[in-house]
Design a protein around this motif. Structure first.
Motif, mmCIF file in Angstrom:
data_model
loop_
_atom_site.group_PDB
_atom_site.id
_atom_site.type_symbol
_atom_site.label_atom_id
_atom_site.label_comp_id
_atom_site.label_asym_id
_atom_site.label_seq_id
_atom_site.Cartn_x
_atom_site.Cartn_y
_atom_site.Cartn_z
ATOM 1 N N ALA A 1 -78.516 -95.087 6.775
ATOM 2 C CA ALA A 1 -78.453 -96.561 6.765
ATOM 3 C C ALA A 1 -77.368 -97.050 5.802
ATOM 4 O O ALA A 1 -76.616 -97.977 6.116
ATOM 5 C CB ALA A 1 -79.812 -97.142 6.379
ATOM 6 N N VAL A 2 -77.265 -96.426 4.625
ATOM 7 C CA VAL A 2 -76.238 -96.810 3.657
ATOM 8 C C VAL A 2 -74.855 -96.488 4.215
ATOM 9 O O VAL A 2 -73.925 -97.295 4.120
ATOM 10 C CB VAL A 2 -76.459 -96.121 2.296
ATOM 11 C CG1 VAL A 2 -75.279 -96.346 1.356
ATOM 12 C CG2 VAL A 2 -77.755 -96.618 1.654
ATOM 13 N N GLN A 3 -74.717 -95.324 4.819
ATOM 14 C CA GLN A 3 -73.434 -94.934 5.415
ATOM 15 C C GLN A 3 -73.015 -95.937 6.490
ATOM 16 O O GLN A 3 -71.874 -96.394 6.524
ATOM 17 C CB GLN A 3 -73.525 -93.542 6.017
ATOM 18 C CG GLN A 3 -72.255 -93.114 6.725
ATOM 19 C CD GLN A 3 -72.463 -91.894 7.609
ATOM 20 O OE1 GLN A 3 -73.546 -91.673 8.134
ATOM 21 N NE2 GLN A 3 -71.422 -91.099 7.773
ATOM 22 N N ILE B 1 -66.127 -92.183 5.439
ATOM 23 C CA ILE B 1 -67.394 -92.381 4.730
ATOM 24 C C ILE B 1 -68.446 -91.464 5.343
ATOM 25 O O ILE B 1 -68.742 -91.545 6.533
ATOM 26 C CB ILE B 1 -67.838 -93.855 4.782
ATOM 27 C CG1 ILE B 1 -66.783 -94.740 4.124
ATOM 28 C CG2 ILE B 1 -69.197 -94.034 4.102
ATOM 29 C CD1 ILE B 1 -66.988 -96.223 4.336
ATOM 30 N N THR B 2 -68.981 -90.578 4.506
ATOM 31 C CA THR B 2 -69.942 -89.585 4.979
ATOM 32 C C THR B 2 -71.223 -89.632 4.160
ATOM 33 O O THR B 2 -71.257 -90.206 3.069
ATOM 34 C CB THR B 2 -69.361 -88.158 4.886
ATOM 35 O OG1 THR B 2 -69.045 -87.884 3.523
ATOM 36 C CG2 THR B 2 -68.112 -88.009 5.744
ATOM 37 N N GLU B 3 -72.247 -89.015 4.699
ATOM 38 C CA GLU B 3 -73.496 -88.832 3.954
ATOM 39 C C GLU B 3 -73.914 -87.379 4.110
ATOM 40 O O GLU B 3 -73.623 -86.741 5.123
ATOM 41 C CB GLU B 3 -74.587 -89.795 4.428
ATOM 42 C CG GLU B 3 -75.060 -89.636 5.856
ATOM 43 C CD GLU B 3 -76.031 -88.499 6.071
ATOM 44 O OE1 GLU B 3 -76.810 -88.151 5.175
ATOM 45 O OE2 GLU B 3 -75.995 -87.924 7.159
ATOM 46 N N GLU B 4 -74.574 -86.863 3.079
ATOM 47 C CA GLU B 4 -74.995 -85.467 3.100
ATOM 48 C C GLU B 4 -76.240 -85.294 2.238
ATOM 49 O O GLU B 4 -76.275 -85.722 1.089
ATOM 50 C CB GLU B 4 -73.869 -84.590 2.548
ATOM 51 C CG GLU B 4 -74.227 -83.125 2.450
ATOM 52 C CD GLU B 4 -73.132 -82.311 1.797
ATOM 53 O OE1 GLU B 4 -73.001 -81.142 2.152
ATOM 54 O OE2 GLU B 4 -72.424 -82.843 0.913
ATOM 55 N N LEU B 5 -77.259 -84.673 2.803
ATOM 56 C CA LEU B 5 -78.472 -84.337 2.076
ATOM 57 C C LEU B 5 -78.297 -82.958 1.472
ATOM 58 O O LEU B 5 -77.814 -82.034 2.139
ATOM 59 C CB LEU B 5 -79.674 -84.345 3.029
ATOM 60 C CG LEU B 5 -81.020 -83.973 2.408
ATOM 61 C CD1 LEU B 5 -81.459 -85.049 1.427
ATOM 62 C CD2 LEU B 5 -82.058 -83.782 3.488
ATOM 63 N N ILE C 1 -73.488 -90.201 -0.544
ATOM 64 C CA ILE C 1 -72.753 -91.048 0.382
ATOM 65 C C ILE C 1 -71.437 -91.390 -0.297
ATOM 66 O O ILE C 1 -71.424 -91.817 -1.456
ATOM 67 C CB ILE C 1 -73.512 -92.352 0.721
ATOM 68 C CG1 ILE C 1 -74.860 -92.040 1.366
ATOM 69 C CG2 ILE C 1 -72.699 -93.216 1.673
ATOM 70 C CD1 ILE C 1 -76.007 -92.277 0.483
ATOM 71 N N GLY C 2 -70.331 -91.183 0.390
ATOM 72 C CA GLY C 2 -69.057 -91.474 -0.234
ATOM 73 C C GLY C 2 -67.887 -91.155 0.666
ATOM 74 O O GLY C 2 -68.042 -90.940 1.869
#
Length: 114
Positions: free
Chosen positions: A39-41, A65-69, A80-81
């Motif tokens: 959602a933030v991404q 812009i990516t997200e990774e757990l 996220i960044g």
């Protein structure tokens, strides 16, 4: 009729189950973090997509812009960044250009959601 209070001896501390709950990348906490991260991404990409914001020329910032757990030590983390070198200048501005925050507003908006 008074309710029965279970003696402390009836409770069993299951450290392995708690570790799985809070540090497994496939557990329910991880799934919740992943949903929030996505959602933030999504919001950050929307914020980096033009007005009000920077005039998009190539879309490179937005697409980066990516997200990774992941796991850091024994804690779950959601990152996220972007790795685009000029992203901090867009987010924070410079002495010559105004700031067009895209990450911070996305994170702030997600804080209020459940």
């Amino acid at each position: 009729m008074p309710s029965r209070v279970a003696p402390v001896a009836d409770f069993v501390w299951d450290g392995k189950a708690l570790d799985t709950l809070f540090s497994s990348t496939s557990g329910p906490v991880a799934k919740m973090l992943k949903r929030k991260g996505i959602a933030v991404q999504r919001a950050a990409k929307k914020n980096a997509s033009g007005r009000p914001g920077p005039n998009v020329q190539t879309g490179r910032l937005r697409s980066s812009i990516t997200e990774e757990l992941g796991v850091d030590g024994d804690e779950l983390v959601e990152r996220i960044g972007t790795d685009v070198s000029y992203a901090p200048y867009v987010e924070l501005g410079t002495s010559r250009a105004p700031a067009y925050p895209f990450l911070r507003p996305a994170l702030d908006a997600a804080k209020g959601q459940t």
